[in-house]
Motif scaffolding. Structure first.
Motif, PDB file in Angstrom:
ATOM      1  N   PRO A 175       3.168   7.109  33.965  1.00  0.00           N
ATOM      2  CA  PRO A 175       2.063   7.029  34.927  1.00  0.00           C
ATOM      3  C   PRO A 175       1.555   5.597  35.081  1.00  0.00           C
ATOM      4  O   PRO A 175       0.978   5.245  36.108  1.00  0.00           O
ATOM      5  N   THR A 176       1.766   4.780  34.051  1.00  0.00           N
ATOM      6  CA  THR A 176       1.265   3.402  34.058  1.00  0.00           C
ATOM      7  C   THR A 176       2.319   2.381  34.499  1.00  0.00           C
ATOM      8  O   THR A 176       2.062   1.175  34.470  1.00  0.00           O
ATOM      9  N   THR A 177       3.506   2.848  34.864  1.00  0.00           N
ATOM     10  CA  THR A 177       4.547   1.928  35.349  1.00  0.00           C
ATOM     11  C   THR A 177       4.019   1.124  36.542  1.00  0.00           C
ATOM     12  O   THR A 177       3.384   1.689  37.444  1.00  0.00           O
ATOM     13  N   LEU A 178       4.278  -0.191  36.537  1.00  0.00           N
ATOM     14  CA  LEU A 178       3.762  -1.050  37.619  1.00  0.00           C
ATOM     15  C   LEU A 178       4.547  -0.829  38.908  1.00  0.00           C
ATOM     16  O   LEU A 178       5.696  -0.377  38.882  1.00  0.00           O
ATOM     17  N   LEU A 179       3.936  -1.174  40.037  1.00  0.00           N
ATOM     18  CA  LEU A 179       4.662  -1.123  41.308  1.00  0.00           C
ATOM     19  C   LEU A 179       5.836  -2.097  41.220  1.00  0.00           C
ATOM     20  O   LEU A 179       5.711  -3.181  40.645  1.00  0.00           O
ATOM     21  N   ASN A 180       6.951  -1.691  41.760  1.00  0.00           N
ATOM     22  CA  ASN A 180       8.200  -2.467  41.774  1.00  0.00           C
ATOM     23  C   ASN A 180       8.892  -2.551  40.412  1.00  0.00           C
ATOM     24  O   ASN A 180       9.971  -3.105  40.305  1.00  0.00           O
ATOM     25  N   GLN A 181       8.276  -1.981  39.373  1.00  0.00           N
ATOM     26  CA  GLN A 181       8.932  -2.010  38.053  1.00  0.00           C
ATOM     27  C   GLN A 181      10.107  -1.042  38.060  1.00  0.00           C
ATOM     28  O   GLN A 181       9.989   0.108  38.465  1.00  0.00           O
ATOM     29  N   LYS A 182      11.266  -1.542  37.592  1.00  0.00           N
ATOM     30  CA  LYS A 182      12.461  -0.695  37.571  1.00  0.00           C
ATOM     31  C   LYS A 182      12.501   0.117  36.284  1.00  0.00           C
ATOM     32  O   LYS A 182      12.300  -0.419  35.194  1.00  0.00           O
ATOM     33  N   THR A 183      12.753   1.414  36.445  1.00  0.00           N
ATOM     34  CA  THR A 183      12.938   2.291  35.285  1.00  0.00           C
ATOM     35  C   THR A 183      14.126   3.192  35.604  1.00  0.00           C
ATOM     36  O   THR A 183      14.656   3.136  36.727  1.00  0.00           O
ATOM     37  N   SER A 184      14.527   4.038  34.666  1.00  0.00           N
ATOM     38  CA  SER A 184      15.710   4.868  34.942  1.00  0.00           C
ATOM     39  C   SER A 184      15.428   5.897  36.033  1.00  0.00           C
ATOM     40  O   SER A 184      16.350   6.412  36.655  1.00  0.00           O
ATOM     41  N   THR A 185      14.154   6.207  36.297  1.00  0.00           N
ATOM     42  CA  THR A 185      13.836   7.150  37.377  1.00  0.00           C
ATOM     43  C   THR A 185      13.216   6.462  38.599  1.00  0.00           C
ATOM     44  O   THR A 185      12.862   7.138  39.572  1.00  0.00           O
ATOM     45  N   THR A 186      13.068   5.140  38.518  1.00  0.00           N
ATOM     46  CA  THR A 186      12.697   4.352  39.707  1.00  0.00           C
ATOM     47  C   THR A 186      13.683   3.182  39.786  1.00  0.00           C
ATOM     48  O   THR A 186      13.310   2.022  39.584  1.00  0.00           O
ATOM     49  N   PRO A 187      14.969   3.498  40.052  1.00  0.00           N
ATOM     50  CA  PRO A 187      16.007   2.462  39.975  1.00  0.00           C
ATOM     51  C   PRO A 187      15.771   1.300  40.946  1.00  0.00           C
ATOM     52  O   PRO A 187      16.232   0.188  40.697  1.00  0.00           O
ATOM     53  N   ASP A 188      15.041   1.569  42.051  1.00  0.00           N
ATOM     54  CA  ASP A 188      14.750   0.484  42.994  1.00  0.00           C
ATOM     55  C   ASP A 188      13.352  -0.084  42.787  1.00  0.00           C
ATOM     56  O   ASP A 188      12.848  -0.835  43.624  1.00  0.00           O
TER      57      ASP A 188
END
Lengths: 359, 242
Positions: B134-147
């Protein structure tokens, strides 16, 4: 507890609903923590706890959710207190995560399910359709809860205290499985004063109390290292086997010289009992087995080879499977069940018995 | 000569399973230092989360309970209400406290439970392999936000501490960080305050700790600290929130 002993100890009589009898019994049995969430038809239980717990040395919390309520019970039990939560079918589904963790952490606790119709939101009419969920480990993992099914308001009172005792003894969660009819029904009961252990006296060396003069205690259900979880599960299984050997409970009625044995539990057994008595008056050789412990299921009651059983439930055949397993093909088994608001009536039972009897 | 630095009594003498550069080991140690300094080891009951810190009790040498994912504050409520004389704290990650356990968090805070909460915000799910938190930053890449995290699809970084500060039941909230020695000293002070608040019966206290996760940020330990300092604190500003 037998009636003679009850008379000796105390003669306090109360006219009370099943829900309230469960609550009063819990307090008498030393329940020091209760958390609940509103759901019909068990709200009288929560209200009773709200009125009485604090004045009588306990804690009452109206939780924000069923999941929170069951996890508060987990915490209170981990801290060594006798703890209880109650709900009705949809709410009990939400509690399953917590019940699995309670079983995994071997935390004693009492969970009351005053069953209503399902699936989904269903309705608020009495039902017995959560039998599988209660007896087959409703959450994830290989575990069992001890399940007791009262059939009268007096039994609501007696079995709740017993549930606390057995839950502490075996360190397993115990479920009181009632239904909306039993929860709402008012009957006079004799109140027994139980000898409840206080928080300080309770013999729970594993409880979290602060590590003064001993090694640190950990309450957990996580076993990541290879082999550890299997070892722990085998320990649970041997505990369950002991419970199966020692804690079967049931009531029998007219089992000598019997042609058809009715099998029913909880509210349904009361109606079945009426049918058995009426049929006996007509000379029909009919008897009754009423399971009181649903897990462990009273297999011993079925050890004698008989000709014919009739299982009656407010569901479409859940306890039926346990009867089939217990009888193991040695007798005929018929079934009568309704659910979703329908309750098999005495007349329906009598008609079914007559059909089998002469069929 | 005075002994000014030693292995805390409350910290077991074992190696941790944490990745190189991870903040958990440091946060664990700070808690044990504070517990020792306050002389409360024999009264403390810790509640461990589900996540990387699930086995925190293998490092802390005092009574501990595990809790199901997100349920730590419900479990802590049960413990504390039964044993108000004990000092009860939870240690929870961002997924635990601010996603699956948001309900438990908000309501324990709103009841004003006299508890101390140590909230590790590393902007990612660690144990499960670096998914969006929930605290992931905008534009931060993670395995479920690859872009990269996209506001339109995944919403914004959740500022749960600021949300909780609105509740009258909450007495103290501070956001601190582990990215430099100065910030570590502030972290320890905040932890101490949260526990003292409980000892004095003041009420619900929460310390949010920005903590490095080099593994799932794809950074070496030192650049991970710099990322907190230069990027993360812009979204999650440090200081006393309440």
């Amino acid at each position: 507890m037998d009636s003679e002993k009850r008379q000796k100890e105390s003669r306090v009589k109360l006219l009370i609903t099943g829900n309230e009898a469960i609550a009063e019994s819990a307090i008498q049995a030393g329940c020091r923590f209760y958390a609940g969430y509103p759901i019909t038809p068990q709200n009288e239980l929560t209200a009773y706890m709200a009125h009485h717990m604090q004045d009588r040395g306990g804690v009452f919390i109206q939780a924000e959710a069923e999941t929170a309520a069951i996890n508060m019970v987990y915490g209170a039990s981990a801290a060594g207190a006798r703890a209880m939560t109650s709900s009705s079918s949809p709410g009990i589904s939400l509690k399953q995560e917590g019940i699995s963790y309670l079983a995994g952490a071997e935390l004693p606790s009492v969970i009351v399910n005053i069953m209503r119709g399902g699936p989904g939101l269903g309705n608020i009419a009495p039902a017995q359709s959560d039998y599988f969920q209660a007896t087959r480990s409703g959450g994830h993992g290989d575990y069992h809860c001890l399940v007791l099914a009262p059939s009268t308001v007096q039994e609501c009172y007696d079995l709740t205290a017993l549930a606390f005792e057995l839950s502490d003894k075996y360190r397993v969660p115990a479920i009181i499985l009632g239904d909306g009819m039993l929860g709402q029904m008012m009957e006079p009961i004799v109140v027994t004063k139980f000898r409840a252990p206080s928080l300080k006296q309770s013999n729970k060396p594993w409880a979290l109390t602060g590590c003064k003069d001993r090694k640190a205690n950990v309450v957990k259900s996580f076993y990541l290292k290879e082999g550890d979880l299997e070892k722990f599960n085998l320990k649970l299984q041997s505990k369950y086997q002991k419970i199966q050997r020692e804690e079967e409970r049931w009531e029998e009625l007219f089992l000598n010289d019997v042609k058809i044995v009715l099998v029913a539990y909880g509210s349904m057994a009361r109606i079945a009992k009426g049918a058995v008595k009426a049929l006996r008056e007509k000379g029909k050789k009919v008897g009754l087995i009423r399971p009181i412990s649903l897990w462990p299921f009273p297999k011993k009651a079925f050890a004698k080879i008989r000709k014919q059983y009739l299982v009656i439930e407010m569901s479409y055949g859940q306890m039926l499977e346990d009867v089939q397993l217990a009888v193991n093909g040695q007798a005929g088994i018929e079934f009568l069940g309704r659910s979703g608001g329908g309750v098999p009536s005495e007349a329906e039972i009598i008609a079914k018995v007559n059909k089998i009897y002469h069929g | 000569m005075d002994k000014i630095y030693a292995h805390p009594k409350s910290l077991r003498d074992v190696s941790t399973h944490y990745c190189p550069g991870c903040g958990h080991g440091l946060a664990h140690r700070l808690i044990t230092e504070v517990v020792d300094e306050l002389g409360i080891r024999e009264k403390v009951i810790g509640v461990a989360p589900v996540g990387c810190a699930v086995v925190a009790y293998e490092y802390w040498d005092f009574d501990c309970s595990e809790a199901a994912h997100g349920r730590a504050l419900a479990v802590a409520t049960g413990i504390k209400r039964v044993r108000p004389e004990n000092i009860v704290f939870t240690y929870q990650g961002d997924g635990d406290l601010a996603a699956i356990g948001t309900n438990e968090t908000i309501h324990a805070a709103n009841r004003g439970e006299n508890l101390s909460v140590f909230f590790i915000n590393n902007a990612v799910y660690g144990m499960t392999g670096g998914q969006m938190a929930p605290t992931t930053l905008l534009n931060q890449k993670t395995s479920t936000t690859p872009d990269g995290r996209c506001a339109q699809l995944q919403g914004f970084p959740l500022k749960i501490s600021e949300m909780l500060a609105l509740l009258p039941g909450v007495k103290y909230i501070e956001r601190v960080s582990l990215h430099s020695p100065q910030e570590i000293i502030k972290t320890k002070k905040a932890m101490k305050k949260a526990l003292i608040n409980q000892m004095e019966g003041i009420g619900f206290s929460l310390v949010e700790i920005l903590s490095p996760c080099p593994t799932y940020w794809g950074l070496s330990p030192k650049p991970a600290l710099d990322w907190i300092k230069n990027t993360m604190v812009k979204e999650f500003p440090l200081g006393v929130i309440k």
